[in-house]
Motif scaffolding. Structure first.
Motif, PDB file in Angstrom:
ATOM      1  N   ALA A  75       0.829  -1.202   0.000  1.00  0.00           N
ATOM      2  CA  ALA A  75       0.000   0.000   0.000  1.00  0.00           C
ATOM      3  C   ALA A  75       0.862   1.251   0.000  1.00  0.00           C
ATOM      4  O   ALA A  75       0.645   2.187  -0.764  1.00  0.00           O
ATOM      5  CB  ALA A  75      -0.931  -0.008   1.206  1.00  0.00           C
ATOM      6  N   GLY A  76       1.876   1.289   0.856  1.00  0.00           N
ATOM      7  CA  GLY A  76       2.797   2.416   0.858  1.00  0.00           C
ATOM      8  C   GLY A  76       2.135   3.750   1.120  1.00  0.00           C
ATOM      9  O   GLY A  76       0.949   3.843   1.462  1.00  0.00           O
ATOM     10  N   VAL A  77       2.915   4.806   0.947  1.00  0.00           N
ATOM     11  CA  VAL A  77       2.430   6.176   1.112  1.00  0.00           C
ATOM     12  C   VAL A  77       2.776   6.934  -0.157  1.00  0.00           C
ATOM     13  O   VAL A  77       3.893   7.449  -0.309  1.00  0.00           O
ATOM     14  CB  VAL A  77       3.077   6.866   2.333  1.00  0.00           C
ATOM     15  CG1 VAL A  77       2.504   8.268   2.512  1.00  0.00           C
ATOM     16  CG2 VAL A  77       2.881   6.032   3.585  1.00  0.00           C
ATOM     17  N   PRO A  78       1.865   7.019  -1.127  1.00  0.00           N
ATOM     18  CA  PRO A  78       2.208   7.619  -2.420  1.00  0.00           C
ATOM     19  C   PRO A  78       2.372   9.135  -2.364  1.00  0.00           C
ATOM     20  O   PRO A  78       1.663   9.827  -1.648  1.00  0.00           O
ATOM     21  CB  PRO A  78       1.006   7.246  -3.297  1.00  0.00           C
ATOM     22  CG  PRO A  78      -0.136   7.129  -2.332  1.00  0.00           C
ATOM     23  CD  PRO A  78       0.466   6.555  -1.076  1.00  0.00           C
ATOM     24  N   ASP A  79       3.344   9.616  -3.117  1.00  0.00           N
ATOM     25  CA  ASP A  79       3.481  11.040  -3.399  1.00  0.00           C
ATOM     26  C   ASP A  79       2.622  11.295  -4.627  1.00  0.00           C
ATOM     27  O   ASP A  79       2.911  10.787  -5.712  1.00  0.00           O
ATOM     28  CB  ASP A  79       4.949  11.368  -3.676  1.00  0.00           C
ATOM     29  CG  ASP A  79       5.165  12.832  -4.055  1.00  0.00           C
ATOM     30  OD1 ASP A  79       4.170  13.546  -4.251  1.00  0.00           O
ATOM     31  OD2 ASP A  79       6.339  13.243  -4.169  1.00  0.00           O
ATOM     32  N   LEU A  80       1.549  12.058  -4.469  1.00  0.00           N
ATOM     33  CA  LEU A  80       0.559  12.195  -5.535  1.00  0.00           C
ATOM     34  C   LEU A  80       1.120  12.810  -6.813  1.00  0.00           C
ATOM     35  O   LEU A  80       0.502  12.699  -7.869  1.00  0.00           O
ATOM     36  CB  LEU A  80      -0.633  13.016  -5.033  1.00  0.00           C
ATOM     37  CG  LEU A  80      -1.415  12.389  -3.866  1.00  0.00           C
ATOM     38  CD1 LEU A  80      -2.591  13.266  -3.470  1.00  0.00           C
ATOM     39  CD2 LEU A  80      -1.894  10.984  -4.234  1.00  0.00           C
ATOM     40  N   ARG A  81       2.277  13.460  -6.739  1.00  0.00           N
ATOM     41  CA  ARG A  81       2.898  14.013  -7.947  1.00  0.00           C
ATOM     42  C   ARG A  81       4.320  13.486  -8.133  1.00  0.00           C
ATOM     43  O   ARG A  81       5.084  14.031  -8.919  1.00  0.00           O
ATOM     44  CB  ARG A  81       2.891  15.543  -7.889  1.00  0.00           C
ATOM     45  CG  ARG A  81       1.473  16.114  -7.916  1.00  0.00           C
ATOM     46  CD  ARG A  81       1.456  17.624  -7.945  1.00  0.00           C
ATOM     47  NE  ARG A  81       0.098  18.136  -8.005  1.00  0.00           N
ATOM     48  CZ  ARG A  81      -0.222  19.423  -8.055  1.00  0.00           C
ATOM     49  NH1 ARG A  81       0.740  20.336  -8.027  1.00  0.00           N
ATOM     50  NH2 ARG A  81      -1.485  19.805  -8.132  1.00  0.00           N
ATOM     51  N   ALA A 106      10.802   6.751  -7.636  1.00  0.00           N
ATOM     52  CA  ALA A 106       9.382   6.530  -7.918  1.00  0.00           C
ATOM     53  C   ALA A 106       8.532   6.598  -6.658  1.00  0.00           C
ATOM     54  O   ALA A 106       7.902   5.608  -6.252  1.00  0.00           O
ATOM     55  CB  ALA A 106       9.204   5.181  -8.614  1.00  0.00           C
ATOM     56  N   THR A 107       8.464   7.770  -6.059  1.00  0.00           N
ATOM     57  CA  THR A 107       7.655   7.934  -4.849  1.00  0.00           C
ATOM     58  C   THR A 107       6.163   7.907  -5.159  1.00  0.00           C
ATOM     59  O   THR A 107       5.343   7.801  -4.252  1.00  0.00           O
ATOM     60  CB  THR A 107       8.016   9.250  -4.145  1.00  0.00           C
ATOM     61  OG1 THR A 107       7.873  10.346  -5.073  1.00  0.00           O
ATOM     62  CG2 THR A 107       9.446   9.219  -3.617  1.00  0.00           C
ATOM     63  N   GLY A 108       5.814   8.015  -6.455  1.00  0.00           N
ATOM     64  CA  GLY A 108       4.415   7.901  -6.858  1.00  0.00           C
ATOM     65  C   GLY A 108       3.964   6.467  -7.000  1.00  0.00           C
ATOM     66  O   GLY A 108       2.775   6.196  -7.140  1.00  0.00           O
ATOM     67  N   GLY A 109       4.910   5.542  -6.963  1.00  0.00           N
ATOM     68  CA  GLY A 109       4.556   4.133  -7.014  1.00  0.00           C
ATOM     69  C   GLY A 109       5.239   3.374  -8.131  1.00  0.00           C
ATOM     70  O   GLY A 109       5.784   3.954  -9.067  1.00  0.00           O
ATOM     71  N   ILE A 110       5.225   2.063  -7.985  1.00  0.00           N
ATOM     72  CA  ILE A 110       5.705   1.148  -9.020  1.00  0.00           C
ATOM     73  C   ILE A 110       4.521   0.310  -9.480  1.00  0.00           C
ATOM     74  O   ILE A 110       3.747  -0.204  -8.661  1.00  0.00           O
ATOM     75  CB  ILE A 110       6.817   0.218  -8.481  1.00  0.00           C
ATOM     76  CG1 ILE A 110       8.112   0.995  -8.271  1.00  0.00           C
ATOM     77  CG2 ILE A 110       7.049  -0.965  -9.421  1.00  0.00           C
ATOM     78  CD1 ILE A 110       8.836   1.383  -9.552  1.00  0.00           C
ATOM     79  N   PRO A 116       4.398   2.605  -2.924  1.00  0.00           N
ATOM     80  CA  PRO A 116       3.265   1.740  -3.286  1.00  0.00           C
ATOM     81  C   PRO A 116       3.618   0.867  -4.495  1.00  0.00           C
ATOM     82  O   PRO A 116       4.328   1.319  -5.408  1.00  0.00           O
ATOM     83  CB  PRO A 116       2.162   2.741  -3.653  1.00  0.00           C
ATOM     84  CG  PRO A 116       2.618   4.060  -3.121  1.00  0.00           C
ATOM     85  CD  PRO A 116       4.105   4.028  -3.127  1.00  0.00           C
ATOM     86  N   ILE A 117       3.123  -0.361  -4.484  1.00  0.00           N
ATOM     87  CA  ILE A 117       3.363  -1.276  -5.597  1.00  0.00           C
ATOM     88  C   ILE A 117       2.036  -1.907  -6.002  1.00  0.00           C
ATOM     89  O   ILE A 117       1.330  -2.462  -5.163  1.00  0.00           O
ATOM     90  CB  ILE A 117       4.370  -2.377  -5.215  1.00  0.00           C
ATOM     91  CG1 ILE A 117       5.689  -1.776  -4.739  1.00  0.00           C
ATOM     92  CG2 ILE A 117       4.634  -3.303  -6.414  1.00  0.00           C
ATOM     93  CD1 ILE A 117       6.660  -2.785  -4.188  1.00  0.00           C
TER      94      ILE A 117
END
Length: 218
Positions: free
Chosen positions: A4-10, A149-153, A190-191
């Motif tokens: 789930a992680g903590v996504p950076d929305l941008r 990739a702080t917005g996710g993988i 987030p993945i």
């Protein structure tokens, strides 16, 4: 969702897609939307992370002048891993697996089928998938670090969906997070696994957008 992680929305987004080959890409935020960037990261040199993978690299170097991640982390890579394990004497092949792989036009789906058999999995096939998942986790982590990739993988491609039960185990995340002092950062990313036909939807969206832009310019 694998994490789930903590996504950076941008924040930047990484995409890795094991299918017939290994596709990699990333997206960056331009202030109003995400822009996709091309990449040939799947052809970067493969770096083993444990003794078994070191043996795999040595095995592959006897056959190829350059060993890329694609050659060990894709549909074409699955048979390479299997053959390495078989030739090293890791475990005995069972007659039914030998017969099925020999008869198959593409051995990768057969290896996956026997490796994920819930009642009587083949040791060679199951270990092949474990190694594949470990390599995929490690390379996904490499991509995440390279583009931050702080917005996710996002995992795409046919192989990811076919081995989804194995991806949900601990092996993928352990390999993904195994980045030394950046392990804590990796654990927050987030993945997700893409299980829809996103490529077709994206192509249609791109075509429609360009059609509209072309109409507006006339």
């Amino acid at each position: 969702t694998l994490n789930a992680g903590v996504p950076d929305l941008r924040g930047a987004i990484g995409v890795i897609a094991p299918g017939t080959g290994l596709g990699e890409s990333f997206l960056t935020w331009d202030g109003s939307r995400y822009i996709a960037h091309s990449s040939e990261g799947g052809h970067a040199s493969y770096a083993p992370t444990d003794e078994i993978q070191i043996g795999l690299l040595a095995y592959m170097l006897k056959r190829f002048a350059h060993v890329s991640y694609e050659q060990v982390c894709s549909g074409i890579g699955i048979p390479h891993i299997y053959e390495y394990l078989r030739s090293s004497g890791y475990a005995l092949e069972t007659p039914d697996v030998v017969e099925a792989i020999t008869a198959a036009r593409d051995p990768a789906p057969t290896i996956i089928q026997f490796g994920l058999d819930p009642t009587h999995p083949s040791v060679l096939c199951a270990t092949t998938i474990d190694i594949l998942i470990s390599i995929l986790g490690d390379e996904a982590g490499n991509l995440a670090l390279k583009v931050l990739a702080t917005g996710g993988i996002y995992l795409a491609g046919g192989i990811a969906t076919h081995v989804l039960p194995a991806l949900k185990g601990q092996c993928f995340m352990q390999s993904f997070k195994r980045k030394g002092r950046f392990a804590e950062l990796m654990a927050r990313i987030p993945i997700h696994v893409i299980v829809t036909r996103a490529a077709l939807a994206g192509a249609a969206s791109y075509g429609l957008e360009n059609l509209i832009l072309g109409s507006d310019s006339r």
